[in-house]
Design an enzyme around this catalytic site. Structure first.
Site, PDB file in Angstrom:
ATOM      1  N   CYS A 185     -16.379  14.887   2.524  1.00  0.00           N
ATOM      2  CA  CYS A 185     -16.388  13.499   2.990  1.00  0.00           C
ATOM      3  C   CYS A 185     -16.177  13.526   4.493  1.00  0.00           C
ATOM      4  O   CYS A 185     -15.099  13.912   4.967  1.00  0.00           O
ATOM      5  CB  CYS A 185     -15.288  12.699   2.294  1.00  0.00           C
ATOM      6  SG  CYS A 185     -15.162  10.992   2.898  1.00  0.00           S
TER       7      CYS A 185
ATOM      8  N   CYS B  29      -5.867  15.259   0.563  1.00  0.00           N
ATOM      9  CA  CYS B  29      -7.153  14.914  -0.049  1.00  0.00           C
ATOM     10  C   CYS B  29      -7.859  16.208  -0.439  1.00  0.00           C
ATOM     11  O   CYS B  29      -7.671  17.250   0.198  1.00  0.00           O
ATOM     12  CB  CYS B  29      -8.019  14.106   0.927  1.00  0.00           C
ATOM     13  SG  CYS B  29      -9.577  13.511   0.188  1.00  0.00           S
TER      14      CYS B  29
ATOM     15  N   GLU C 270      -7.084   3.569  -5.745  1.00  0.00           N
ATOM     16  CA  GLU C 270      -8.372   3.788  -5.081  1.00  0.00           C
ATOM     17  C   GLU C 270      -8.601   5.285  -5.003  1.00  0.00           C
ATOM     18  O   GLU C 270      -7.841   6.006  -4.350  1.00  0.00           O
ATOM     19  CB  GLU C 270      -8.358   3.149  -3.695  1.00  0.00           C
ATOM     20  CG  GLU C 270      -8.122   1.644  -3.738  1.00  0.00           C
ATOM     21  CD  GLU C 270      -8.164   0.987  -2.368  1.00  0.00           C
ATOM     22  OE1 GLU C 270      -8.142   1.718  -1.353  1.00  0.00           O
ATOM     23  OE2 GLU C 270      -8.204  -0.252  -2.311  1.00  0.00           O
TER      24      GLU C 270
ATOM     25  N   HIS D  69      -9.456  -6.549   6.360  1.00  0.00           N
ATOM     26  CA  HIS D  69      -8.199  -6.281   7.035  1.00  0.00           C
ATOM     27  C   HIS D  69      -8.423  -5.882   8.487  1.00  0.00           C
ATOM     28  O   HIS D  69      -7.597  -6.160   9.350  1.00  0.00           O
ATOM     29  CB  HIS D  69      -7.410  -5.188   6.297  1.00  0.00           C
ATOM     30  CG  HIS D  69      -8.146  -3.915   6.112  1.00  0.00           C
ATOM     31  ND1 HIS D  69      -9.225  -3.795   5.258  1.00  0.00           N
ATOM     32  CD2 HIS D  69      -7.990  -2.693   6.664  1.00  0.00           C
ATOM     33  CE1 HIS D  69      -9.678  -2.561   5.283  1.00  0.00           C
ATOM     34  NE2 HIS D  69      -8.948  -1.867   6.137  1.00  0.00           N
TER      35      HIS D  69
ATOM     36  N   CYS E 258     -14.432   9.535   6.638  1.00  0.00           N
ATOM     37  CA  CYS E 258     -13.121   8.931   6.378  1.00  0.00           C
ATOM     38  C   CYS E 258     -12.498   8.441   7.680  1.00  0.00           C
ATOM     39  O   CYS E 258     -12.515   9.126   8.700  1.00  0.00           O
ATOM     40  CB  CYS E 258     -12.205   9.949   5.712  1.00  0.00           C
ATOM     41  SG  CYS E 258     -10.568   9.299   5.317  1.00  0.00           S
ATOM     42  N   ASP E 259     -11.910   7.215   7.645  1.00  0.00           N
ATOM     43  CA  ASP E 259     -11.285   6.627   8.830  1.00  0.00           C
ATOM     44  C   ASP E 259      -9.778   6.479   8.656  1.00  0.00           C
ATOM     45  O   ASP E 259      -9.144   5.694   9.360  1.00  0.00           O
ATOM     46  CB  ASP E 259     -11.915   5.268   9.156  1.00  0.00           C
ATOM     47  CG  ASP E 259     -11.792   4.264   8.009  1.00  0.00           C
ATOM     48  OD1 ASP E 259     -11.219   4.625   6.956  1.00  0.00           O
ATOM     49  OD2 ASP E 259     -12.265   3.133   8.161  1.00  0.00           O
ATOM     50  N   THR E 260      -9.194   7.260   7.734  1.00  0.00           N
ATOM     51  CA  THR E 260      -7.785   7.118   7.389  1.00  0.00           C
ATOM     52  C   THR E 260      -7.006   8.379   7.749  1.00  0.00           C
ATOM     53  O   THR E 260      -7.460   9.496   7.485  1.00  0.00           O
ATOM     54  CB  THR E 260      -7.636   6.850   5.879  1.00  0.00           C
ATOM     55  OG1 THR E 260      -8.359   5.666   5.546  1.00  0.00           O
ATOM     56  CG2 THR E 260      -6.189   6.680   5.501  1.00  0.00           C
TER      57      THR E 260
ATOM     58  N   PHE F  93       0.846  -1.185   0.000  1.00  0.00           N
ATOM     59  CA  PHE F  93       0.000   0.000   0.000  1.00  0.00           C
ATOM     60  C   PHE F  93       0.886   1.240   0.000  1.00  0.00           C
ATOM     61  O   PHE F  93       1.746   1.408   0.865  1.00  0.00           O
ATOM     62  CB  PHE F  93      -0.933   0.010   1.212  1.00  0.00           C
ATOM     63  CG  PHE F  93      -2.305  -0.533   0.905  1.00  0.00           C
ATOM     64  CD1 PHE F  93      -2.460  -1.838   0.463  1.00  0.00           C
ATOM     65  CD2 PHE F  93      -3.432   0.247   1.047  1.00  0.00           C
ATOM     66  CE1 PHE F  93      -3.713  -2.351   0.166  1.00  0.00           C
ATOM     67  CE2 PHE F  93      -4.695  -0.246   0.757  1.00  0.00           C
ATOM     68  CZ  PHE F  93      -4.840  -1.545   0.307  1.00  0.00           C
TER      69      PHE F  93
END
Length: 217
Positions: free
Chosen positions: A46, A31, A123, A211, A49-51, A25
């Site tokens: 957005c 973003c 992605e 994951h 988002c969990d990143t 990855f």
């Protein structure tokens, strides 16, 4: 050009049609739909988002030129046992993500990763055109945004989202249509809604964030 990279790590792809596949990855910083700061989440395009894509302080993060970045990705892939197959299905896989990777991903990096032997999956939120030459394009649209990338390999809709109807996306040019339950405090309800939608609309397929289930990044 140098690329701002949040982190690079070896893992298993956890989502979508390539779930379970060994991959590196490559997460870009930045973003266009959210700053990444919690203080800005409520007003972001957005909001779920969990990143963490802010800065370059993650594992193997930093600023890289194209050749050095491809070399680092190849180093992390290593030399797994049992290699030696032929064909695209046996090529090492790099998943380029973010944040929003199309803010930085360009032909120079695509060429460098291909030269290193990688199949390139990306992605994206679809609000920017995908870079040319990608091997796999996954678009995850967000409600209220203008989607310009309406073709690719998989459309992955996080569900439910107020203001977006899966039926309005069904005419887009994708090989696979996926529903992914929205993670968060209402995850049980999101899972039930996603299952219900797929059961009643069999063109769509359920995908989970495996994951997280197996404890990988």
């Amino acid at each position: 050009m140098s690329y701002a990279v949040k982190e690079i790590f070896l893992t298993l792809q956890g989502e979508g049609m390539q779930a379970g596949r060994r991959s590196v990855f490559l997460r870009f910083a930045g973003c266009n739909l959210w700053s990444g700061r919690e203080s800005d989440r409520a007003g972001a395009q957005c909001r779920f988002c969990d990143t963490d894509f802010v800065g370059t302080d993650g594992d193997n993060g930093g600023r890289y030129e194209a050749g050095a970045l491809a070399a680092r990705v190849l180093e992390l892939w290593g030399e797994p046992e049992g290699e030696g197959g032929e064909g695209a299905a046996d090529r090492p896989l790099v998943v380029v993500t973010g944040g929003e990777p199309m803010l930085q991903l360009d032909s120079a990096l695509v060429d460098a990763l291909h030269s290193a032997g990688f199949e390139i999956a990306a992605e994206t939120n679809g609000t920017l055109p995908a870079a040319a030459g990608l091997d796999w394009i996954c678009v995850s649209p967000k409600a209220g945004t203008r989607i310009v990338q309406r073709s690719g390999d998989e459309l992955k809709l996080v569900w439910p989202q107020i203001g977006i109807d899966p039926a309005d996306l069904a005419g887009w040019d994708f090989r696979h249509f996926l529903i992914q339950p929205l993670d968060g405090p209402e995850r049980a309800a999101s899972l039930a809604a996603s299952i219900d939608y797929v059961m009643n609309h069999p063109r769509w397929r359920l995908t989970l964030q495996s994951h997280k289930v197996i404890g990988m990044p």
